[in-house]
Design an enzyme around this catalytic site. Structure first.
Site, PDB file in Angstrom:
ATOM      1  N   ARG A 100      45.047  38.796  40.428  1.00  0.00           N
ATOM      2  CA  ARG A 100      44.783  37.947  41.607  1.00  0.00           C
ATOM      3  C   ARG A 100      45.413  38.575  42.856  1.00  0.00           C
ATOM      4  O   ARG A 100      44.850  38.501  43.942  1.00  0.00           O
ATOM      5  CB  ARG A 100      45.353  36.537  41.395  1.00  0.00           C
ATOM      6  CG  ARG A 100      44.762  35.787  40.212  1.00  0.00           C
ATOM      7  CD  ARG A 100      43.436  35.162  40.490  1.00  0.00           C
ATOM      8  NE  ARG A 100      43.483  34.076  41.427  1.00  0.00           N
ATOM      9  CZ  ARG A 100      42.437  33.295  41.711  1.00  0.00           C
ATOM     10  NH1 ARG A 100      41.265  33.502  41.107  1.00  0.00           N
ATOM     11  NH2 ARG A 100      42.532  32.331  42.591  1.00  0.00           N
ATOM     12  N   HIS A 133      35.777  38.659  40.866  1.00  0.00           N
ATOM     13  CA  HIS A 133      36.299  37.410  40.306  1.00  0.00           C
ATOM     14  C   HIS A 133      37.479  37.757  39.419  1.00  0.00           C
ATOM     15  O   HIS A 133      37.472  38.791  38.744  1.00  0.00           O
ATOM     16  CB  HIS A 133      35.239  36.696  39.444  1.00  0.00           C
ATOM     17  CG  HIS A 133      35.846  35.687  38.509  1.00  0.00           C
ATOM     18  ND1 HIS A 133      36.151  34.410  38.910  1.00  0.00           N
ATOM     19  CD2 HIS A 133      36.272  35.790  37.216  1.00  0.00           C
ATOM     20  CE1 HIS A 133      36.718  33.758  37.888  1.00  0.00           C
ATOM     21  NE2 HIS A 133      36.799  34.587  36.858  1.00  0.00           N
ATOM     22  N   THR A 181      40.495  34.440  48.365  1.00  0.00           N
ATOM     23  CA  THR A 181      39.062  34.187  48.155  1.00  0.00           C
ATOM     24  C   THR A 181      38.243  34.551  49.388  1.00  0.00           C
ATOM     25  O   THR A 181      37.185  35.187  49.278  1.00  0.00           O
ATOM     26  CB  THR A 181      38.854  32.676  47.848  1.00  0.00           C
ATOM     27  OG1 THR A 181      39.759  32.289  46.818  1.00  0.00           O
ATOM     28  CG2 THR A 181      37.422  32.402  47.418  1.00  0.00           C
ATOM     29  N   ASN A 196      32.185  38.033  47.759  1.00  0.00           N
ATOM     30  CA  ASN A 196      33.571  38.497  47.853  1.00  0.00           C
ATOM     31  C   ASN A 196      33.993  39.473  46.755  1.00  0.00           C
ATOM     32  O   ASN A 196      35.158  39.527  46.367  1.00  0.00           O
ATOM     33  CB  ASN A 196      34.533  37.310  47.988  1.00  0.00           C
ATOM     34  CG  ASN A 196      34.503  36.378  46.798  1.00  0.00           C
ATOM     35  OD1 ASN A 196      33.734  36.573  45.866  1.00  0.00           O
ATOM     36  ND2 ASN A 196      35.348  35.368  46.832  1.00  0.00           N
ATOM     37  N   LYS A 253      31.363  41.676  41.207  1.00  0.00           N
ATOM     38  CA  LYS A 253      30.225  40.818  41.556  1.00  0.00           C
ATOM     39  C   LYS A 253      29.035  41.649  42.079  1.00  0.00           C
ATOM     40  O   LYS A 253      29.180  42.835  42.408  1.00  0.00           O
ATOM     41  CB  LYS A 253      30.675  39.778  42.585  1.00  0.00           C
ATOM     42  CG  LYS A 253      31.686  38.761  42.014  1.00  0.00           C
ATOM     43  CD  LYS A 253      31.998  37.673  43.044  1.00  0.00           C
ATOM     44  CE  LYS A 253      32.937  36.621  42.473  1.00  0.00           C
ATOM     45  NZ  LYS A 253      33.153  35.506  43.429  1.00  0.00           N
ATOM     46  N   GLU A 264      37.262  32.207  29.739  1.00  0.00           N
ATOM     47  CA  GLU A 264      36.312  33.131  30.376  1.00  0.00           C
ATOM     48  C   GLU A 264      36.105  34.392  29.536  1.00  0.00           C
ATOM     49  O   GLU A 264      34.988  34.902  29.441  1.00  0.00           O
ATOM     50  CB  GLU A 264      36.814  33.473  31.788  1.00  0.00           C
ATOM     51  CG  GLU A 264      36.763  32.250  32.699  1.00  0.00           C
ATOM     52  CD  GLU A 264      37.404  32.474  34.062  1.00  0.00           C
ATOM     53  OE1 GLU A 264      37.881  33.600  34.352  1.00  0.00           O
ATOM     54  OE2 GLU A 264      37.417  31.517  34.862  1.00  0.00           O
ATOM     55  N   ARG A 274      39.482  42.409  48.154  1.00  0.00           N
ATOM     56  CA  ARG A 274      38.611  41.600  49.014  1.00  0.00           C
ATOM     57  C   ARG A 274      38.760  41.999  50.486  1.00  0.00           C
ATOM     58  O   ARG A 274      37.785  41.957  51.238  1.00  0.00           O
ATOM     59  CB  ARG A 274      38.873  40.114  48.783  1.00  0.00           C
ATOM     60  CG  ARG A 274      38.196  39.639  47.481  1.00  0.00           C
ATOM     61  CD  ARG A 274      38.687  38.300  47.046  1.00  0.00           C
ATOM     62  NE  ARG A 274      37.866  37.709  45.992  1.00  0.00           N
ATOM     63  CZ  ARG A 274      38.253  36.667  45.257  1.00  0.00           C
ATOM     64  NH1 ARG A 274      39.436  36.124  45.462  1.00  0.00           N
ATOM     65  NH2 ARG A 274      37.458  36.182  44.332  1.00  0.00           N
ATOM     66  N   PHE A 283      29.092  24.533  47.439  1.00  0.00           N
ATOM     67  CA  PHE A 283      28.678  25.935  47.355  1.00  0.00           C
ATOM     68  C   PHE A 283      28.160  26.332  45.973  1.00  0.00           C
ATOM     69  O   PHE A 283      27.789  27.486  45.759  1.00  0.00           O
ATOM     70  CB  PHE A 283      29.835  26.866  47.767  1.00  0.00           C
ATOM     71  CG  PHE A 283      31.098  26.695  46.947  1.00  0.00           C
ATOM     72  CD1 PHE A 283      31.244  27.297  45.697  1.00  0.00           C
ATOM     73  CD2 PHE A 283      32.153  25.935  47.431  1.00  0.00           C
ATOM     74  CE1 PHE A 283      32.400  27.149  44.948  1.00  0.00           C
ATOM     75  CE2 PHE A 283      33.326  25.766  46.681  1.00  0.00           C
ATOM     76  CZ  PHE A 283      33.439  26.385  45.434  1.00  0.00           C
ATOM     77  N   TYR A 335      30.590  28.781  35.899  1.00  0.00           N
ATOM     78  CA  TYR A 335      31.186  28.118  37.064  1.00  0.00           C
ATOM     79  C   TYR A 335      31.092  26.589  36.962  1.00  0.00           C
ATOM     80  O   TYR A 335      31.131  25.896  37.991  1.00  0.00           O
ATOM     81  CB  TYR A 335      30.512  28.602  38.345  1.00  0.00           C
ATOM     82  CG  TYR A 335      30.992  29.969  38.801  1.00  0.00           C
ATOM     83  CD1 TYR A 335      32.318  30.173  39.205  1.00  0.00           C
ATOM     84  CD2 TYR A 335      30.129  31.061  38.856  1.00  0.00           C
ATOM     85  CE1 TYR A 335      32.763  31.415  39.635  1.00  0.00           C
ATOM     86  CE2 TYR A 335      30.568  32.318  39.286  1.00  0.00           C
ATOM     87  CZ  TYR A 335      31.894  32.473  39.680  1.00  0.00           C
ATOM     88  OH  TYR A 335      32.331  33.709  40.116  1.00  0.00           O
TER      89      TYR A 335
HETATM   90  P1  RTP Z   1      36.819  33.599  41.760  1.00  0.00           P
HETATM   91  O1  RTP Z   1      36.784  32.367  40.884  1.00  0.00           O
HETATM   92  O2  RTP Z   1      35.465  34.163  42.080  1.00  0.00           O
HETATM   93  O3  RTP Z   1      37.798  34.633  41.270  1.00  0.00           O
HETATM   94  O4  RTP Z   1      37.400  33.189  43.172  1.00  0.00           O
HETATM   95  P2  RTP Z   1      38.554  32.182  43.484  1.00  0.00           P
HETATM   96  O5  RTP Z   1      39.235  31.702  42.238  1.00  0.00           O
HETATM   97  O6  RTP Z   1      39.396  32.844  44.527  1.00  0.00           O
HETATM   98  O7  RTP Z   1      37.728  31.011  44.147  1.00  0.00           O
HETATM   99  P3  RTP Z   1      37.153  29.661  43.486  1.00  0.00           P
HETATM  100  O8  RTP Z   1      37.748  28.514  44.217  1.00  0.00           O
HETATM  101  O9  RTP Z   1      37.266  29.690  41.995  1.00  0.00           O
HETATM  102  O10 RTP Z   1      35.605  29.749  43.900  1.00  0.00           O
HETATM  103  C1  RTP Z   1      34.712  30.543  43.159  1.00  0.00           C
HETATM  104  C2  RTP Z   1      33.840  31.311  44.121  1.00  0.00           C
HETATM  105  O11 RTP Z   1      33.044  30.404  44.847  1.00  0.00           O
HETATM  106  C3  RTP Z   1      32.854  30.881  46.173  1.00  0.00           C
HETATM  107  N1  RTP Z   1      33.374  29.912  47.124  1.00  0.00           N
HETATM  108  N2  RTP Z   1      32.742  29.619  48.215  1.00  0.00           N
HETATM  109  N3  RTP Z   1      31.988  28.504  50.703  1.00  0.00           N
HETATM  110  C4  RTP Z   1      33.127  28.115  50.138  1.00  0.00           C
HETATM  111  O12 RTP Z   1      33.878  27.302  50.638  1.00  0.00           O
HETATM  112  C5  RTP Z   1      33.489  28.716  48.861  1.00  0.00           C
HETATM  113  N4  RTP Z   1      34.575  28.447  48.174  1.00  0.00           N
HETATM  114  C6  RTP Z   1      34.490  29.217  47.066  1.00  0.00           C
HETATM  115  C7  RTP Z   1      33.633  32.172  46.317  1.00  0.00           C
HETATM  116  O13 RTP Z   1      32.732  33.255  46.175  1.00  0.00           O
HETATM  117  C8  RTP Z   1      34.613  32.112  45.166  1.00  0.00           C
HETATM  118  O14 RTP Z   1      34.970  33.405  44.747  1.00  0.00           O
HETATM  119 MG    MG Z   2      38.197  30.855  40.621  1.00  0.00          MG
END
Ligand code: RTP
Ligand code: MG
Length: 142
Positions: free
Chosen positions: A87, A117, A93, A114, A11, A128, A104, A59, A51
């Site tokens: 992962r 991804h 996350t 963070n 990122k 993706e 992370r 967010f 996204y």
């Molecule tokens: P990623 O998709 O980036 O690999 O991360 P992830 O699966 O662990 O998290 P995801 O739920 O898919 O969320 C995508 C990205 O959105 C941001 N986020 N912010 N402020 C919040 O509560 C929040 N929750 C998610 C994070 O940057 C996350 O990587």
């Molecule tokens: Mg995700």
């Protein structure tokens, strides 16, 4: 366990801190192969589409703004159990919850910035990868 492919992004926060090599080193040290990679600076449309599953989340706008704030590296990682293992290498996350030694935990500033991804399931990995790479940009290893 079959050979899988997963999609990964370094990122904007991590690219701006010169961490591409350190992050690639973790993937390769763990036995994941980088079979496609490029640097891109996403448009709002491109990041918003990527996204789309989070469109209704509070967010979403901040996420799109962040992901378009600078260049990213996008890559396809290949290996046994690649989706789950990536992962695991990334960690939770929210870096506050990420296990010590994960990407992370080492490199993320906050849940919003963070560092990486990674796809979360076979269907999202396939979607993706196809979102950013055509078949002829992917170079499987012998
Ligand atoms: P990623 O998709 O980036 O690999 O991360 P992830 O699966 O662990 O998290 P995801 O739920 O898919 O969320 C995508 C990205 O959105 C941001 N986020 N912010 N402020 C919040 O509560 C929040 N929750 C998610 C994070 O940057 C996350 O990587
Ligand atoms: Mg995700």
């Amino acid at each position: 366990m079959a050979i899988e492919r997963t999609f990964s992004i370094v990122k904007p926060d991590a690219v701006s801190k010169n961490l591409i090599g350190a992050i690639y080193n973790r993937f390769e040290s763990a036995g994941l192969r980088i079979v496609a990679a490029k640097m891109i600076h996403m448009s709002a449309e491109q990041a918003g589409g990527f996204y789309a599953e989070h469109k209704e989340r509070p967010f979403y706008n901040a996420l799109v703004t962040f992901m378009t704030s600078g260049p990213v590296m996008v890559q396809v990682l290949e290996g046994e159990d690649a989706i789950r293992r990536n992962r695991e290498i990334m960690g939770a996350t929210n870096p506050a919850d990420a296990l010590a030694g994960t990407l992370r935990s080492c490199f993320a500033e906050s849940i919003d910035r963070n560092a990486v991804h990674g796809s979360d399931a076979p269907a999202s990995a396939a979607r993706e990868i196809a979102y950013f790479f055509s078949d002829d940009e992917i170079c499987p290893r012998a």
